[in-house]
Design a protein around this motif. Structure first.
Motif, PDB file in Angstrom:
ATOM      1  N   GLY A 108      53.362  52.717  41.824  1.00  0.00           N
ATOM      2  CA  GLY A 108      52.663  53.359  40.718  1.00  0.00           C
ATOM      3  C   GLY A 108      51.233  52.866  40.580  1.00  0.00           C
ATOM      4  O   GLY A 108      50.291  53.662  40.419  1.00  0.00           O
ATOM      5  N   VAL A 109      51.053  51.551  40.646  1.00  0.00           N
ATOM      6  CA  VAL A 109      49.707  50.985  40.525  1.00  0.00           C
ATOM      7  C   VAL A 109      48.830  51.440  41.687  1.00  0.00           C
ATOM      8  O   VAL A 109      47.666  51.824  41.502  1.00  0.00           O
ATOM      9  N   HIS A 110      49.360  51.433  42.905  1.00  0.00           N
ATOM     10  CA  HIS A 110      48.550  51.816  44.058  1.00  0.00           C
ATOM     11  C   HIS A 110      48.242  53.314  44.082  1.00  0.00           C
ATOM     12  O   HIS A 110      47.255  53.722  44.703  1.00  0.00           O
ATOM     13  N   CYS A 111      49.058  54.110  43.430  1.00  0.00           N
ATOM     14  CA  CYS A 111      48.758  55.539  43.340  1.00  0.00           C
ATOM     15  C   CYS A 111      47.659  55.835  42.318  1.00  0.00           C
ATOM     16  O   CYS A 111      47.000  56.874  42.391  1.00  0.00           O
ATOM     17  N   LEU A 112      47.461  54.933  41.363  1.00  0.00           N
ATOM     18  CA  LEU A 112      46.547  55.215  40.251  1.00  0.00           C
ATOM     19  C   LEU A 112      45.255  54.401  40.273  1.00  0.00           C
ATOM     20  O   LEU A 112      44.233  54.861  39.746  1.00  0.00           O
ATOM     21  N   VAL A 113      45.287  53.210  40.833  1.00  0.00           N
ATOM     22  CA  VAL A 113      44.176  52.274  40.663  1.00  0.00           C
ATOM     23  C   VAL A 113      43.316  52.204  41.916  1.00  0.00           C
ATOM     24  O   VAL A 113      43.815  51.961  43.022  1.00  0.00           O
ATOM     25  N   ASP A 114      42.017  52.392  41.726  1.00  0.00           N
ATOM     26  CA  ASP A 114      41.035  52.202  42.780  1.00  0.00           C
ATOM     27  C   ASP A 114      40.348  50.853  42.587  1.00  0.00           C
ATOM     28  O   ASP A 114      40.369  50.284  41.483  1.00  0.00           O
ATOM     29  N   PRO A 115      39.722  50.322  43.655  1.00  0.00           N
ATOM     30  CA  PRO A 115      38.999  49.061  43.510  1.00  0.00           C
ATOM     31  C   PRO A 115      37.982  49.118  42.361  1.00  0.00           C
ATOM     32  O   PRO A 115      37.220  50.077  42.248  1.00  0.00           O
ATOM     33  N   GLY A 116      38.034  48.093  41.514  1.00  0.00           N
ATOM     34  CA  GLY A 116      37.119  48.020  40.382  1.00  0.00           C
ATOM     35  C   GLY A 116      37.665  48.604  39.100  1.00  0.00           C
ATOM     36  O   GLY A 116      37.118  48.352  38.015  1.00  0.00           O
ATOM     37  N   ASP A 117      38.737  49.393  39.182  1.00  0.00           N
ATOM     38  CA  ASP A 117      39.346  49.938  37.962  1.00  0.00           C
ATOM     39  C   ASP A 117      39.940  48.804  37.134  1.00  0.00           C
ATOM     40  O   ASP A 117      40.505  47.851  37.676  1.00  0.00           O
ATOM     41  N   GLU A 118      39.839  48.939  35.825  1.00  0.00           N
ATOM     42  CA  GLU A 118      40.387  47.926  34.926  1.00  0.00           C
ATOM     43  C   GLU A 118      41.762  48.351  34.429  1.00  0.00           C
ATOM     44  O   GLU A 118      41.984  49.529  34.085  1.00  0.00           O
ATOM     45  N   VAL A 119      42.654  47.378  34.381  1.00  0.00           N
ATOM     46  CA  VAL A 119      44.038  47.608  33.950  1.00  0.00           C
ATOM     47  C   VAL A 119      44.322  46.712  32.754  1.00  0.00           C
ATOM     48  O   VAL A 119      44.243  45.481  32.863  1.00  0.00           O
ATOM     49  N   LEU A 120      44.627  47.309  31.621  1.00  0.00           N
ATOM     50  CA  LEU A 120      44.942  46.551  30.416  1.00  0.00           C
ATOM     51  C   LEU A 120      46.381  46.060  30.503  1.00  0.00           C
ATOM     52  O   LEU A 120      47.299  46.843  30.782  1.00  0.00           O
ATOM     53  N   LEU A 121      46.554  44.761  30.262  1.00  0.00           N
ATOM     54  CA  LEU A 121      47.874  44.161  30.423  1.00  0.00           C
ATOM     55  C   LEU A 121      48.163  43.205  29.269  1.00  0.00           C
ATOM     56  O   LEU A 121      47.613  42.099  29.210  1.00  0.00           O
ATOM     57  N   PRO A 122      49.007  43.615  28.308  1.00  0.00           N
ATOM     58  CA  PRO A 122      49.386  42.695  27.228  1.00  0.00           C
ATOM     59  C   PRO A 122      50.016  41.434  27.791  1.00  0.00           C
ATOM     60  O   PRO A 122      50.826  41.488  28.726  1.00  0.00           O
ATOM     61  N   ALA A 123      49.617  40.299  27.243  1.00  0.00           N
ATOM     62  CA  ALA A 123      50.168  39.000  27.647  1.00  0.00           C
ATOM     63  C   ALA A 123      50.916  38.403  26.469  1.00  0.00           C
ATOM     64  O   ALA A 123      50.478  38.555  25.326  1.00  0.00           O
ATOM     65  N   PRO A 124      52.023  37.712  26.735  1.00  0.00           N
ATOM     66  CA  PRO A 124      52.614  37.351  28.014  1.00  0.00           C
ATOM     67  C   PRO A 124      53.101  38.571  28.808  1.00  0.00           C
ATOM     68  O   PRO A 124      53.537  39.561  28.220  1.00  0.00           O
ATOM     69  N   TYR A 125      53.005  38.463  30.130  1.00  0.00           N
ATOM     70  CA  TYR A 125      53.359  39.570  31.010  1.00  0.00           C
ATOM     71  C   TYR A 125      54.288  39.087  32.120  1.00  0.00           C
ATOM     72  O   TYR A 125      54.335  37.911  32.451  1.00  0.00           O
ATOM     73  N   TRP A 126      55.018  40.030  32.702  1.00  0.00           N
ATOM     74  CA  TRP A 126      55.854  39.728  33.859  1.00  0.00           C
ATOM     75  C   TRP A 126      54.956  39.321  35.020  1.00  0.00           C
ATOM     76  O   TRP A 126      53.874  39.894  35.224  1.00  0.00           O
ATOM     77  N   VAL A 127      55.387  38.334  35.783  1.00  0.00           N
ATOM     78  CA  VAL A 127      54.530  37.694  36.773  1.00  0.00           C
ATOM     79  C   VAL A 127      53.989  38.652  37.837  1.00  0.00           C
ATOM     80  O   VAL A 127      52.918  38.418  38.401  1.00  0.00           O
ATOM     81  N   THR A 128      54.704  39.721  38.135  1.00  0.00           N
ATOM     82  CA  THR A 128      54.316  40.602  39.237  1.00  0.00           C
ATOM     83  C   THR A 128      53.186  41.561  38.871  1.00  0.00           C
ATOM     84  O   THR A 128      52.422  41.976  39.744  1.00  0.00           O
ATOM     85  N   TYR A 129      53.058  41.936  37.604  1.00  0.00           N
ATOM     86  CA  TYR A 129      52.059  42.945  37.242  1.00  0.00           C
ATOM     87  C   TYR A 129      50.653  42.586  37.708  1.00  0.00           C
ATOM     88  O   TYR A 129      49.997  43.390  38.396  1.00  0.00           O
ATOM     89  N   PRO A 130      50.101  41.405  37.365  1.00  0.00           N
ATOM     90  CA  PRO A 130      48.715  41.137  37.787  1.00  0.00           C
ATOM     91  C   PRO A 130      48.580  41.006  39.300  1.00  0.00           C
ATOM     92  O   PRO A 130      47.529  41.352  39.855  1.00  0.00           O
ATOM     93  N   ALA A 131      49.616  40.527  39.980  1.00  0.00           N
ATOM     94  CA  ALA A 131      49.552  40.410  41.434  1.00  0.00           C
ATOM     95  C   ALA A 131      49.408  41.779  42.085  1.00  0.00           C
ATOM     96  O   ALA A 131      48.638  41.970  43.034  1.00  0.00           O
ATOM     97  N   VAL A 132      50.146  42.759  41.579  1.00  0.00           N
ATOM     98  CA  VAL A 132      50.093  44.109  42.135  1.00  0.00           C
ATOM     99  C   VAL A 132      48.733  44.744  41.862  1.00  0.00           C
ATOM    100  O   VAL A 132      48.156  45.414  42.730  1.00  0.00           O
ATOM    101  N   VAL A 133      48.201  44.547  40.658  1.00  0.00           N
ATOM    102  CA  VAL A 133      46.877  45.078  40.330  1.00  0.00           C
ATOM    103  C   VAL A 133      45.828  44.495  41.277  1.00  0.00           C
ATOM    104  O   VAL A 133      44.952  45.210  41.792  1.00  0.00           O
ATOM    105  N   GLU A 134      45.900  43.197  41.519  1.00  0.00           N
ATOM    106  CA  GLU A 134      44.948  42.543  42.411  1.00  0.00           C
ATOM    107  C   GLU A 134      45.045  43.112  43.827  1.00  0.00           C
ATOM    108  O   GLU A 134      44.018  43.345  44.488  1.00  0.00           O
TER     109      GLU A 134
END
Length: 399
Positions: A108-134
């Motif tokens: 899902g993230v790779h289908c939607l996010v291009d380099p430089g796009d910002e992703v809002l992520l409420p914290a605390p968050y599941w460990v995998t979310y920021p890794a996938v965005v990166e």
């Protein structure tokens, strides 16, 4: 030079998997360790699901490649289950079956996010979310929450973080790691904000059936139907049906997103195991009786853990409303003598507890929340109490 790409070298290891692996290694070496790390039900997969998989394994048709987006029967069953459980009407063409819910997040993230796009992520968050965005080249924008808000993000926070580069909000309710559950009005407010701002939402619904007390599950595109064309739902069989090892998840999204996801999956993994998919058809189509039984057990354990953590010196924990985690502040235990050390961070405290008490939990640093710790109550009642008793013996009690 290692030869490993910078992209992989810079990636953090999954903290939940690392803690679980350490606990298993210590047990294999003969140590008595009780682990509160992995979010994995201790129940066996219900028998009808296993029987369906056995039958599929004996069917020669299941020994071949099948369509990358999933068996047609499973895509139809997921669409029907989505309508039954959340009231969201989707077509089978809007479903792609993935290797666990984790791959759905990645896809899902790779289908939607291009380099430089910002992703809002409420914290605390599941460990995998920021890794996938990166990995997708996106920029994670954490939005801090704490006990005062029940670990829930507000529209004011979303608005304050919004920029012209904001592309996606990752939203989860019930929450891993906090156990927070947003009510329908809170979800509707967030959904309307996303529509007004033209922000996509990836909503993780994998804990939809695990809510307790007065809390109830609500789905974003049901509460805000106009969000449907900019919303991706992630779900799977792992938590609800005690099928973590089966690796079957799915993504529900607009048709053009599913088309892109199918291209990606065609190159990445092709189809999910046909045998596991056959079990998943039975899971999502069958009775929820076993699910209700497991939820009752989790609810009982939730109340026991919440009480015992709050009786432990230096630990303060609000009552979780969903999933199967307690997310506790351990700040009161930091800086105090614990055995022969004075841990100053939750990470250091976790090391002390596993080494000196045989108790493994995931420190809050993994979830973007230093000073906290996540304890899973998806383990047997006796082990749950024994481990927390050890923790009280190590840290002391507040009674």
């Amino acid at each position: 030079m290692s030869g490993v790409s910078q992209r992989i070298e810079s990636m953090a290891e999954s903290a939940t998997m690392a803690i679980t692996a350490k606990a298993r290694a210590l047990r294999a070496a003969g140590h008595d360790v009780i682990g509160y790390g992995a979010g994995e039900p201790d129940f066996p997969t219900p028998a009808p699901i296993v029987a369906a998989a056995r039958a599929a394994a004996a069917d020669p048709a299941m020994h071949k490649y099948t369509p990358a987006p999933g068996l047609p029967a499973l895509r139809e069953a997921v669409a029907a289950k989505t309508r039954r459980d959340s009231g969201y009407e989707v077509a089978p063409s809007q479903v792609i079956v993935t290797n666990g819910g984790k791959q759905s997040v990645y896809t899902g993230v790779h289908c939607l996010v291009d380099p430089g796009d910002e992703v809002l992520l409420p914290a605390p968050y599941w460990v995998t979310y920021p890794a996938v965005v990166e990995l997708a080249g996106g920029v994670t924008i954490p939005l801090e929450t704490d006990e005062t808000s029940g670990f829930k993000v507000t529209v004011d926070q979303l608005e304050a973080a919004y920029t012209s580069r904001t592309k996606l909000l990752i939203f989860v309710s019930p929450s891993n790691p906090t156990g927070a559950v947003y009510d329908a009005s809170e979800i509707a407010e967030i959904g309307r904000w996303a529509v007004d701002r033209g922000v996509w939402v990836l909503t993780d619904e994998i804990y939809e059936h695990l809510v307790y007390g007065d809390a109830s599950f609500a789905s974003l595109p049901v509460e805000v139907p106009e969000l449907a064309e900019q919303c991706v739902i992630v779900n799977g069989v792992a938590k609800t049906y005690a099928m973590t090892g089966w690796r079957v998840g799915w993504m529900v999204a607009p048709d053009h997103v599913i088309k892109g996801a199918t291209k990606l999956q065609g190159h990445l993994t092709s189809n999910v195991s046909n045998i596991a998919q056959a079990g998943a058809i039975e899971a999502v189509s069958g009775s929820l009786d076993d699910v209700h039984m497991m939820r009752e057990a989790f609810d009982r354990r939730r109340r026991i853990m919440h009480r015992m953590l709050n009786e432990t010196r230096g630990i303060d924990c609000i009552e979780p409303q969903g999933a199967f985690y307690c997310f506790a502040s351990v700040r009161g235990a930091l800086g105090n003598r614990v055995g022969d050390t004075r841990p100053s961070t939750a990470l250091e405290l976790a090391d002390v507890c596993i080494d000196q008490a045989g108790v493994a939990f995931v420190p809050g640093e993994a979830f973007g929340a230093p000073g906290y710790a996540r304890f899973s109550y998806a383990l047997g009642d006796d082990d749950l109490v024994t481990g927390l008793t050890r923790l009280q013996e190590l840290l002391g009690t507040s009674r």
